[in-house]
Design a protein around this motif. Structure first.
Motif, PDB file in Angstrom:
ATOM      1  N   PRO A 127      -0.569   5.311  -7.858  1.00  0.00           N
ATOM      2  CA  PRO A 127       0.879   5.151  -7.712  1.00  0.00           C
ATOM      3  C   PRO A 127       1.540   4.381  -8.847  1.00  0.00           C
ATOM      4  CG  PRO A 127      -0.300   3.651  -6.251  1.00  0.00           C
ATOM      5  CD  PRO A 127      -1.335   4.557  -6.844  1.00  0.00           C
TER       6      PRO A 127
ATOM      7  N   ALA B 153       4.535   5.899 -11.028  1.00  0.00           N
ATOM      8  CA  ALA B 153       5.829   5.216 -11.162  1.00  0.00           C
ATOM      9  C   ALA B 153       6.197   5.080 -12.643  1.00  0.00           C
ATOM     10  CB  ALA B 153       5.770   3.842 -10.499  1.00  0.00           C
TER      11      ALA B 153
ATOM     12  N   LEU C  61      -0.341   7.309  -1.677  1.00  0.00           N
ATOM     13  CA  LEU C  61       0.592   6.429  -0.987  1.00  0.00           C
ATOM     14  C   LEU C  61      -0.088   5.244  -0.281  1.00  0.00           C
ATOM     15  CD1 LEU C  61       2.759   9.305   0.576  1.00  0.00           C
ATOM     16  CD2 LEU C  61       3.001   8.224  -1.672  1.00  0.00           C
TER      17      LEU C  61
ATOM     18  N   LEU D 276       0.948   1.532  -1.225  1.00  0.00           N
ATOM     19  CA  LEU D 276       2.382   1.235  -1.345  1.00  0.00           C
ATOM     20  C   LEU D 276       2.929   0.706  -0.030  1.00  0.00           C
ATOM     21  CD1 LEU D 276       3.728   4.393  -3.237  1.00  0.00           C
ATOM     22  CD2 LEU D 276       3.282   2.119  -4.188  1.00  0.00           C
TER      23      LEU D 276
ATOM     24  N   ASP E  32       6.121   0.806   0.584  1.00  0.00           N
ATOM     25  CA  ASP E  32       7.166   1.786   0.927  1.00  0.00           C
ATOM     26  C   ASP E  32       6.869   3.119   0.225  1.00  0.00           C
ATOM     27  OD1 ASP E  32       9.362   3.300   1.467  1.00  0.00           O
ATOM     28  OD2 ASP E  32      10.775   2.075   0.318  1.00  0.00           O
ATOM     29  N   PRO E  33       6.121   4.007   0.915  1.00  0.00           N
ATOM     30  CA  PRO E  33       5.727   5.275   0.283  1.00  0.00           C
ATOM     31  C   PRO E  33       6.908   6.227   0.049  1.00  0.00           C
ATOM     32  CG  PRO E  33       4.537   4.899   2.358  1.00  0.00           C
ATOM     33  CD  PRO E  33       5.621   3.896   2.294  1.00  0.00           C
TER      34      PRO E  33
ATOM     35  N   VAL F  91       9.311   6.061  -1.781  1.00  0.00           N
ATOM     36  CA  VAL F  91       9.796   6.118  -3.177  1.00  0.00           C
ATOM     37  C   VAL F  91       9.382   7.417  -3.877  1.00  0.00           C
ATOM     38  CG1 VAL F  91       9.918   3.616  -3.519  1.00  0.00           C
ATOM     39  CG2 VAL F  91       7.775   4.813  -4.019  1.00  0.00           C
ATOM     40  N   PHE F  92       8.271   8.012  -3.419  1.00  0.00           N
ATOM     41  CA  PHE F  92       7.788   9.237  -4.064  1.00  0.00           C
ATOM     42  C   PHE F  92       8.115  10.500  -3.245  1.00  0.00           C
ATOM     43  CE2 PHE F  92       4.290   6.413  -6.030  1.00  0.00           C
ATOM     44  CZ  PHE F  92       5.043   6.197  -7.178  1.00  0.00           C
TER      45      PHE F  92
ATOM     46  N   LEU G 126      13.465   4.933  -7.031  1.00  0.00           N
ATOM     47  CA  LEU G 126      12.753   4.171  -8.059  1.00  0.00           C
ATOM     48  C   LEU G 126      13.727   3.365  -8.905  1.00  0.00           C
ATOM     49  CD1 LEU G 126      10.168   6.933  -8.793  1.00  0.00           C
ATOM     50  CD2 LEU G 126       9.574   4.598  -8.174  1.00  0.00           C
TER      51      LEU G 126
ATOM     52  N   ILE H 158       8.276  -0.010  -7.450  1.00  0.00           N
ATOM     53  CA  ILE H 158       7.346   0.162  -6.327  1.00  0.00           C
ATOM     54  C   ILE H 158       6.871  -1.206  -5.851  1.00  0.00           C
ATOM     55  CG2 ILE H 158       6.546   2.475  -6.960  1.00  0.00           C
ATOM     56  CD1 ILE H 158       4.067   1.151  -8.237  1.00  0.00           C
ATOM     57  N   ASP H 159       6.407  -1.238  -4.587  1.00  0.00           N
ATOM     58  CA  ASP H 159       5.935  -2.482  -3.999  1.00  0.00           C
ATOM     59  C   ASP H 159       4.468  -2.278  -3.612  1.00  0.00           C
ATOM     60  OD1 ASP H 159       5.749  -4.942  -2.860  1.00  0.00           O
ATOM     61  OD2 ASP H 159       7.122  -4.554  -1.189  1.00  0.00           O
TER      62      ASP H 159
END
Ligand SMILES: [Mg+2]
Length: 402
Positions: free
Chosen positions: A302, A306, A337, A340, A342-343, A345-346, A358, A365-366
């Motif tokens: 990930p 990103a 994912l 992450l 918070d998945p 984002v993708f 993003l 990403i976190d």
């Protein structure tokens, strides 16, 4: 006036110094990098070099000696020092390590300034980046099932390997089977890129290109092994199918012969191998002068994705990005994912990932650090082994390209 001490690089006033550099092995086959500053900012990078994790980690022993105490904002000074001042330069191991450090420093800079990396790269030139998913399977029926699944997941384009293990010369039936699989995918309404994976040799590559041409794949990738720009040029001259490659080339210097002899239409730098966000941006700019599109190679994790998308939002000649979600290397427990918080984002809609997801500071990403640390601990205990690519041999016992 005393001369400045450059032992810790160029330092700006009130510099936020690099205080730690850590690496984490995470399944399926990734190497994450965590850089922390003296003011407590944490940046994440990815230095994954599939199958060579221990070698890349070795470079980080050197990086810790060199760069702890340096100004974390000095991305270019650190990149140049890591690349130029060690006498030996380039290659997959060193460049993947530089990539991981570079990506983490861009993440830190974005978090420090409170903006996404795409803002630091000049601002966005698009609102959405097209991505392609993967299709495994070699039977036409499997391919059709997966193509429908990918379409339902939101993709408009997929990639698949053209062939499995092949010899220098194969029966024409191998070519026919590839065409059948492409027809299955296209019947669903998806575009399809075909990865020859450098495993196809000249006698088969020219036949495949000719047979595939009426079916208009999105591109063919690594039609021959890298290191053969003249042979790829000869193939290029026989087909109208766009030719893509670049995942096994590092830095602008490696890309240069492929640009100059005009044997590719799409360059595929891997942000985790080619020199990070810094060098991938330079490669993309260089490609633009040759009217070559950029499709970041990213069957990785990930953090790498990103970084690719941050580049995609800010790069005019970006065309499409690889996404490893559900790729055959991953498992349900260790997928794109997994790490992450918070998945979303993708999320892929109409084949694209939206810039809105993003637009957080840095890479946007976190990372679930607890999960990453727990995963790495398993590797250090020896309960999880490093990923290795398979060794393929033909029915005659001879080694084949993977
Ligand atoms: Mg490939």
């Amino acid at each position: 006036m005393s001369s400045p001490d450059y032992a810790k690089g160029l330092q700006s006033a009130d510099a936020d110094l690099i205080s730690s550099i850590e690496t984490f092995y995470v399944r399926p086959r990734w190497l994450f990098v965590r850089v922390q500053t003296s003011k407590g900012i944490v940046g994440w990078g990815e230095a994954t070099l599939e199958g060579h994790t221990e070698a890349v980690e070795g470079v980080f022993a050197d990086f810790r000696d060199r760069f702890i105490g340096w100004d974390s904002a000095g991305i270019e000074d650190i990149w140049q020092t890591a690349y130029r001042l060690r006498f030996y330069r380039g290659g997959p191991v060193l460049m993947s390590a530089i990539s991981g450090l570079d990506i983490a420093l861009w993440d830190i800079k974005g978090k420090t300034l409170g903006v996404p990396v795409w803002q630091l790269l000049g601002g966005k030139v698009r609102d959405r980046c097209r991505c392609y998913g993967w299709i495994g399977g070699d039977k036409p029926s499997d391919v059709l099932e997966q193509a429908i699944q990918r379409k339902n997941e939101g993709f408009t384009a997929v990639k698949m390997n053209a062939v499995e293990s092949v010899a220098w010369l194969e029966s024409p039936s191998v070519v026919d089977a590839v065409v059948e699989r492409v027809k299955e995918v296209k019947s669903v309404g998806l575009d399809v890129g075909l990865d020859f994976h450098g495993r196809v040799h000249r006698p088969l590559a020219k036949q495949l290109a000719k047979a595939l041409e009426p079916h208009r794949p999105l591109f063919i990738e690594e039609p021959l092994l890298p290191g053969q720009p003249e042979e790829i040029k000869a193939l290029y001259n026989t087909t109208s199918i766009p030719i893509a490659l670049g995942e096994r080339l590092f830095t602008r210097q490696d890309m240069r012969p492929y640009f100059e002899n005009g044997c590719i239409d799409i360059v595929q730098p891997d942000v985790a191998h080619a020199g990070g966000i810094s060098e991938t941006k330079r490669i993309a700019n260089m490609a633009e002068t040759y009217d070559i599109g950029v499709a970041p190679h990213c069957p990785l994790g990930p953090i790498a994705l990103a970084a690719c998308l941050q580049l995609g939002f800010s790069t005019p000649n970006f065309v499409i990005c690889e996404m490893s979600w559900k790729i055959h290397y991953n498992s349900a427990e260790h997928d794109l994912l997994t790490y992450l918080r918070d998945p979303s984002v993708f999320a892929v809609r109409e084949g694209m990932v939206d810039v809105a997801g993003l637009s957080g500071p840095g890479l946007g990403i976190d990372i679930d650090e607890e999960r990453v640390r727990a995963e790495d601990a398993e590797f250090r205990k020896g309960t999880v082994s490093a990923w290795r690519n398979p060794v393929w041999r033909g029915p005659d016992g001879a080694l084949r390209e993977w």
